[in-house]
Design a protein around this motif. Structure first.
Motif, PDB file in Angstrom:
ATOM      1  N   LEU A  29       8.724   6.641  -4.455  1.00 14.00           N
ATOM      2  CA  LEU A  29       8.410   5.632  -3.444  1.00 14.00           C
ATOM      3  C   LEU A  29       9.696   4.921  -3.038  1.00 14.00           C
ATOM      4  CD1 LEU A  29       5.248   3.985  -5.063  1.00 14.00           C
ATOM      5  CD2 LEU A  29       5.370   6.017  -3.590  1.00 14.00           C
ATOM      6  N   MET A  30       9.966   4.884  -1.713  1.00 16.80           N
ATOM      7  CA  MET A  30      11.171   4.243  -1.188  1.00 16.80           C
ATOM      8  C   MET A  30      10.806   3.408   0.036  1.00 16.80           C
ATOM      9  SD  MET A  30      13.865   7.436  -1.359  1.00 16.80           S
ATOM     10  CE  MET A  30      12.777   8.596  -0.552  1.00 16.80           C
ATOM     11  N   VAL A  31      11.681   2.461   0.359  1.00 21.63           N
ATOM     12  CA  VAL A  31      11.560   1.705   1.606  1.00 21.63           C
ATOM     13  C   VAL A  31      12.874   1.843   2.367  1.00 21.63           C
ATOM     14  CG1 VAL A  31       9.806   0.078   0.797  1.00 21.63           C
ATOM     15  CG2 VAL A  31      12.229  -0.423   0.401  1.00 21.63           C
ATOM     16  N   SER A  32      12.841   1.531   3.664  1.00 22.34           N
ATOM     17  CA  SER A  32      14.011   1.756   4.521  1.00 22.34           C
ATOM     18  C   SER A  32      14.880   0.521   4.715  1.00 22.34           C
ATOM     19  CB  SER A  32      13.552   2.276   5.888  1.00 22.34           C
ATOM     20  OG  SER A  32      12.700   1.326   6.502  1.00 22.34           O
ATOM     21  N   ASN A  33      14.475  -0.631   4.196  1.00 22.72           N
ATOM     22  CA  ASN A  33      15.201  -1.876   4.487  1.00 22.72           C
ATOM     23  C   ASN A  33      16.049  -2.391   3.331  1.00 22.72           C
ATOM     24  OD1 ASN A  33      12.836  -2.559   3.023  1.00 22.72           O
ATOM     25  ND2 ASN A  33      12.955  -4.665   3.757  1.00 22.72           N
ATOM     26  N   GLY A  34      16.348  -1.554   2.344  1.00 28.67           N
ATOM     27  CA  GLY A  34      17.141  -2.000   1.200  1.00 28.67           C
ATOM     28  C   GLY A  34      18.536  -2.456   1.596  1.00 28.67           C
ATOM     29  N   GLY A  35      19.149  -3.283   0.749  1.00 27.64           N
ATOM     30  CA  GLY A  35      20.491  -3.798   0.997  1.00 27.64           C
ATOM     31  C   GLY A  35      21.552  -2.713   0.885  1.00 27.64           C
ATOM     32  N   GLN A  36      22.721  -2.978   1.479  1.00 27.05           N
ATOM     33  CA  GLN A  36      23.778  -1.972   1.586  1.00 27.05           C
ATOM     34  C   GLN A  36      24.775  -1.979   0.436  1.00 27.05           C
ATOM     35  OE1 GLN A  36      25.374  -3.286   5.353  1.00 27.05           O
ATOM     36  NE2 GLN A  36      26.942  -4.546   4.387  1.00 27.05           N
ATOM     37  N   TRP A  37      24.767  -2.994  -0.420  1.00 25.53           N
ATOM     38  CA  TRP A  37      25.801  -3.116  -1.450  1.00 25.53           C
ATOM     39  C   TRP A  37      25.321  -2.602  -2.799  1.00 25.53           C
ATOM     40  CZ3 TRP A  37      24.676  -7.442   1.746  1.00 25.53           C
ATOM     41  CH2 TRP A  37      25.624  -7.645   2.773  1.00 25.53           C
ATOM     42  N   GLY A  38      26.275  -2.188  -3.620  1.00 28.53           N
ATOM     43  CA  GLY A  38      25.958  -1.795  -4.985  1.00 28.53           C
ATOM     44  C   GLY A  38      25.877  -0.301  -5.193  1.00 28.53           C
ATOM     45  N   GLU A  39      25.569   0.059  -6.429  1.00 31.87           N
ATOM     46  CA  GLU A  39      25.464   1.454  -6.848  1.00 31.87           C
ATOM     47  C   GLU A  39      24.088   1.687  -7.464  1.00 31.87           C
ATOM     48  OE1 GLU A  39      27.888   3.670  -6.387  1.00 31.87           O
ATOM     49  OE2 GLU A  39      29.235   2.148  -5.528  1.00 31.87           O
ATOM     50  N   TRP A  40      23.585   2.914  -7.297  1.00 32.83           N
ATOM     51  CA  TRP A  40      22.317   3.279  -7.915  1.00 32.83           C
ATOM     52  C   TRP A  40      22.527   3.506  -9.406  1.00 32.83           C
ATOM     53  CZ3 TRP A  40      17.774   2.600  -5.745  1.00 32.83           C
ATOM     54  CH2 TRP A  40      17.685   2.566  -4.360  1.00 32.83           C
ATOM     55  N   GLY A  41      21.651   2.937 -10.209  1.00 41.07           N
ATOM     56  CA  GLY A  41      21.690   3.130 -11.648  1.00 41.07           C
ATOM     57  C   GLY A  41      20.909   4.369 -12.052  1.00 41.07           C
ATOM     58  N   GLU A  42      20.725   4.527 -13.338  1.00 36.36           N
ATOM     59  CA  GLU A  42      19.950   5.650 -13.869  1.00 36.36           C
ATOM     60  C   GLU A  42      18.467   5.453 -13.576  1.00 36.36           C
ATOM     61  OE1 GLU A  42      21.227   8.384 -15.481  1.00 36.36           O
ATOM     62  OE2 GLU A  42      23.174   7.551 -14.902  1.00 36.36           O
ATOM     63  N   ILE A  43      17.734   6.550 -13.502  1.00 35.44           N
ATOM     64  CA  ILE A  43      16.277   6.479 -13.413  1.00 35.44           C
ATOM     65  C   ILE A  43      15.758   6.175 -14.809  1.00 35.44           C
ATOM     66  CG2 ILE A  43      14.157   7.721 -12.883  1.00 35.44           C
ATOM     67  CD1 ILE A  43      15.893   9.561 -11.075  1.00 35.44           C
TER      68      ILE A  43
END
Length: 195
Positions: A29-43
């Motif tokens: 499940l994802m949304v399209s309005n997430g913020g632009q900064w940072g890095e994705w962590g582990e699942i």
């Protein structure tokens, strides 16, 4: 917390996270309005069962005196198999050290199956907060929302779990820098569904 307690907690979390790594999921499940900064962590996954509740780590509004980061972390409350309530796992996900945890919000019955994210658009030279709050829908249609700040707006709802319910999470977090006067902390999130 003394060293022996720290070791026990570390081993407990390591065991459950290693155990959870082997879970299979059927949709994201994802949304399209997430913020632009940072890095994705582990699942990260609930060791067993599904998420029936959540709480947020929120830094209250700072006004003009300090940096606002708002939503800084998400904690899922997961059932142990088919059991909810007294015997459950609390799964900690990537979060900033800032803020306080809200009270748990729980589905009256069933589990979390979809979400919508409240995000503040980039503010240019002004204070950015990125993600600020989240709402979930339970399998029976009940909506849940925690208390947070008034920044930002809600986007569109994610899809609903194809089968089962939410069992895992991946967060996008901007690392905290002491010298940076405009940290945003949590920016975006994805949830994983298991049968």
């Amino acid at each position: 917390m003394d060293l022996s307690t720290s070791a026990v907690v570390f081993l407990f979390l390591t065991y459950h996270l290693c155990e959870a790594e082997h879970r299979s999921y059927n949709s994201v499940l994802m949304v399209s309005n997430g913020g632009q900064w940072g890095e994705w962590g582990e699942i990260e996954f609930c060791p067993k069962g599904h998420a029936y509740g959540f709480s947020l780590k929120v830094k209250e509004m700072q006004g003009l005196t300090d940096d606002d980061t708002s939503l800084n972390g998400i904690r899922l409350h997961c059932s142990t198999g088919a059991v909810r309530g007294r015997h459950y796992h609390i799964v900690f996900f990537s979060f900033s050290r800032l803020g306080k945890w809200t009270k748990i919000k729980e589905c009256p019955k069933g589990y979390l199956v979809s979400f919508v994210l409240n995000v503040e658009a980039p503010q240019g030279p002004s204070d950015d907060t990125a993600a600020n709050n989240i709402r979930f829908n339970c399998g029976d249609g009940t909506g849940l929302e925690a208390m947070s700040t008034d920044f930002g707006t809600y986007g569109r709802w994610s899809k609903r779990c194809k089968a089962g319910a939410i069992c895992g999470i991946q967060t996008k977090v901007e690392a905290y820098y002491e010298h940076l006067h405009d940290n945003t902390a949590l920016n975006d999130v994805r949830f994983f569904c298991c049968d």
